[in-house]
Design a protein around this motif. Structure first.
Motif, PDB file in Angstrom:
ATOM      1  N   MET A   1      -2.616 -10.656  -7.787  1.00 26.06           N
ATOM      2  CA  MET A   1      -2.552  -9.774  -8.921  1.00 26.06           C
ATOM      3  C   MET A   1      -2.410  -8.351  -8.404  1.00 26.06           C
ATOM      4  O   MET A   1      -3.235  -7.880  -7.645  1.00 26.06           O
ATOM      5  CB  MET A   1      -3.829  -9.944  -9.737  1.00 26.06           C
ATOM      6  CG  MET A   1      -3.831  -9.154 -10.984  1.00 26.06           C
ATOM      7  SD  MET A   1      -5.256  -9.469 -12.038  1.00 26.06           S
ATOM      8  CE  MET A   1      -5.665 -11.146 -11.727  1.00 26.06           C
ATOM      9  N   PHE A   3      -1.820  -4.087  -8.374  1.00 26.69           N
ATOM     10  CA  PHE A   3      -2.357  -2.870  -8.966  1.00 26.69           C
ATOM     11  C   PHE A   3      -1.354  -1.752  -8.794  1.00 26.69           C
ATOM     12  O   PHE A   3      -0.595  -1.723  -7.835  1.00 26.69           O
ATOM     13  CB  PHE A   3      -3.675  -2.471  -8.282  1.00 26.69           C
ATOM     14  CG  PHE A   3      -4.815  -3.402  -8.567  1.00 26.69           C
ATOM     15  CD1 PHE A   3      -5.605  -3.234  -9.692  1.00 26.69           C
ATOM     16  CD2 PHE A   3      -5.105  -4.439  -7.707  1.00 26.69           C
ATOM     17  CE1 PHE A   3      -6.658  -4.089  -9.960  1.00 26.69           C
ATOM     18  CE2 PHE A   3      -6.154  -5.303  -7.956  1.00 26.69           C
ATOM     19  CZ  PHE A   3      -6.937  -5.129  -9.081  1.00 26.69           C
ATOM     20  N   HIS A  36      -9.643   0.722 -12.364  1.00 27.57           N
ATOM     21  CA  HIS A  36     -10.066   0.285 -11.040  1.00 27.57           C
ATOM     22  C   HIS A  36     -10.066   1.519 -10.148  1.00 27.57           C
ATOM     23  O   HIS A  36      -9.075   2.247 -10.111  1.00 27.57           O
ATOM     24  CB  HIS A  36      -9.129  -0.788 -10.493  1.00 27.57           C
ATOM     25  CG  HIS A  36      -9.205  -2.056 -11.280  1.00 27.57           C
ATOM     26  ND1 HIS A  36      -8.573  -2.211 -12.486  1.00 27.57           N
ATOM     27  CD2 HIS A  36      -9.846  -3.219 -11.035  1.00 27.57           C
ATOM     28  CE1 HIS A  36      -8.826  -3.416 -12.958  1.00 27.57           C
ATOM     29  NE2 HIS A  36      -9.589  -4.048 -12.097  1.00 27.57           N
ATOM     30  N   LYS A  43     -10.638  -2.131  -4.699  1.00 31.96           N
ATOM     31  CA  LYS A  43     -10.407  -1.629  -6.049  1.00 31.96           C
ATOM     32  C   LYS A  43     -11.463  -2.240  -6.965  1.00 31.96           C
ATOM     33  O   LYS A  43     -11.386  -3.410  -7.322  1.00 31.96           O
ATOM     34  CB  LYS A  43      -8.987  -1.939  -6.492  1.00 31.96           C
ATOM     35  CG  LYS A  43      -8.001  -1.103  -5.689  1.00 31.96           C
ATOM     36  CD  LYS A  43      -6.592  -1.596  -5.803  1.00 31.96           C
ATOM     37  CE  LYS A  43      -5.658  -0.837  -4.903  1.00 31.96           C
ATOM     38  NZ  LYS A  43      -5.897  -0.995  -3.492  1.00 31.96           N
ATOM     39  N   ARG A  83      -4.129  -2.631 -13.494  1.00 29.28           N
ATOM     40  CA  ARG A  83      -3.356  -3.831 -13.186  1.00 29.28           C
ATOM     41  C   ARG A  83      -1.907  -3.532 -13.521  1.00 29.28           C
ATOM     42  O   ARG A  83      -1.608  -2.930 -14.547  1.00 29.28           O
ATOM     43  CB  ARG A  83      -3.866  -5.017 -13.979  1.00 29.28           C
ATOM     44  CG  ARG A  83      -5.274  -5.416 -13.591  1.00 29.28           C
ATOM     45  CD  ARG A  83      -5.650  -6.735 -14.257  1.00 29.28           C
ATOM     46  NE  ARG A  83      -7.054  -7.028 -14.029  1.00 29.28           N
ATOM     47  CZ  ARG A  83      -7.550  -7.531 -12.918  1.00 29.28           C
ATOM     48  NH1 ARG A  83      -6.743  -7.796 -11.900  1.00 29.28           N
ATOM     49  NH2 ARG A  83      -8.830  -7.771 -12.781  1.00 29.28           N
ATOM     50  N   SER A  84      -1.005  -3.914 -12.661  1.00 27.50           N
ATOM     51  CA  SER A  84       0.410  -3.560 -12.811  1.00 27.50           C
ATOM     52  C   SER A  84       0.974  -3.961 -14.167  1.00 27.50           C
ATOM     53  O   SER A  84       1.810  -3.258 -14.727  1.00 27.50           O
ATOM     54  CB  SER A  84       1.230  -4.172 -11.689  1.00 27.50           C
ATOM     55  OG  SER A  84       0.840  -3.594 -10.462  1.00 27.50           O
ATOM     56  N   LYS A  85       0.513  -5.072 -14.718  1.00 25.29           N
ATOM     57  CA  LYS A  85       1.043  -5.526 -16.015  1.00 25.29           C
ATOM     58  C   LYS A  85       0.637  -4.600 -17.160  1.00 25.29           C
ATOM     59  O   LYS A  85       1.234  -4.644 -18.232  1.00 25.29           O
ATOM     60  CB  LYS A  85       0.602  -6.955 -16.303  1.00 25.29           C
ATOM     61  CG  LYS A  85      -0.887  -7.119 -16.491  1.00 25.29           C
ATOM     62  CD  LYS A  85      -1.261  -8.561 -16.721  1.00 25.29           C
ATOM     63  CE  LYS A  85      -2.770  -8.667 -16.927  1.00 25.29           C
ATOM     64  NZ  LYS A  85      -3.210 -10.006 -17.109  1.00 25.29           N
ATOM     65  N   GLU A  86      -0.372  -3.735 -16.963  1.00 25.84           N
ATOM     66  CA  GLU A  86      -0.832  -2.825 -18.006  1.00 25.84           C
ATOM     67  C   GLU A  86      -0.101  -1.480 -17.998  1.00 25.84           C
ATOM     68  O   GLU A  86      -0.287  -0.682 -18.892  1.00 25.84           O
ATOM     69  CB  GLU A  86      -2.330  -2.533 -17.839  1.00 25.84           C
ATOM     70  CG  GLU A  86      -3.211  -3.732 -17.953  1.00 25.84           C
ATOM     71  CD  GLU A  86      -4.656  -3.412 -17.641  1.00 25.84           C
ATOM     72  OE1 GLU A  86      -5.516  -3.802 -18.447  1.00 25.84           O
ATOM     73  OE2 GLU A  86      -4.923  -2.772 -16.608  1.00 25.84           O
TER      74      GLU A  86
END
Length: 163
Positions: A1, A3, A36, A43, A83-86
Motif C-alpha cells: 500500500m 503513500f 500519516h 509512517k 494513502r496514495s488512493k486518497e
C-alpha cells in the motif's frame, strides 16, 4: 500500500492543539480523517479530530488525543503522508486530458496541446489554427468525457479574442 508525501506541518494555531498543515502545490484534498506522519522512518497513522481548509495550500488540523500545544510540539516540521488512493494531483488530471478535443455546444472547436500549472492551471489549446489560453476552472470546463476524449467547455464571450 503506497503513500504520497503531501506536505508538512508548519506551525501551531492557538493553544488548544490546532496545527497548520501546508500542502505541496498541485494536490487537491477534500476531507481526510487520518494522516500519516513520518516518525523514525515509519509512517504512523494519526486520527484527526478537525480538518478545515484555510486556503488552497493551508489547512488547520487537530490530531485526536493531542489537545494542547505542548503535546503536539513534536509534529512541527514533520512530513505528512496520505494513502496514495486518497490523493488527487491536479497535474495527473491535466496530463490525462492532453490532446482531448474541445467541444462547445456539441461542436468541436479545437484540442488541448499543453498546460501550465502555476497558481491557476492554464490550458494551451488550438482553436481555429491559433493557440489560445483557457483557464482550467469549473466555470469554463463544463464536463470531462474520458471515454470519448472530449472536454465540454463554455467559453466566455471575448476570451478567444484575447489570445
Amino acid at each position: 500500500m503506497g503513500f504520497t508525501h503531501i506536505g508538512k506541518i508548519i506551525k501551531h494555531k492557538g493553544l488548544k492543539g490546532h496545527l497548520i498543515l501546508r500542502i505541496t502545490k498541485g494536490y487537491k484534498i477534500k476531507e481526510i480523517n487520518t494522516i500519516h506522519i513520518e516518525l523514525e522512518s515509519s509512517k504512523i497513522p494519526f486520527s484527526l479530530e478537525n480538518f478545515s481548509k484555510i486556503n488552497s495550500t493551508h489547512y488547520q488540523i487537530k490530531i485526536r488525543d493531542y489537545q494542547r500545544r505542548e503535546s503536539n510540539q513534536k509534529f512541527i516540521n514533520m512530513k505528512v503522508f496520505l494513502r496514495s488512493k486518497e490523493v488527487k494531483n491536479i497535474n495527473d488530471e491535466l496530463e490525462k486530458i492532453l490532446y482531448y478535443k474541445l467541444v462547445e455546444e456539441n461542436i468541436q472547436i479545437g484540442f488541448i496541446k499543453n498546460y501550465i500549472n502555476q497558481k491557476q492551471p492554464i490550458l494551451f489549446c488550438e482553436v481555429n489554427k491559433k493557440e489560445v489560453l483557457i483557464p482550467y476552472v469549473k466555470e469554463i470546463i463544463v464536463k470531462t468525457d474520458h471515454i470519448n476524449q472530449k472536454i465540454h467547455v463554455k467559453i466566455p464571450k471575448g476570451l478567444l479574442d484575447l489570445n
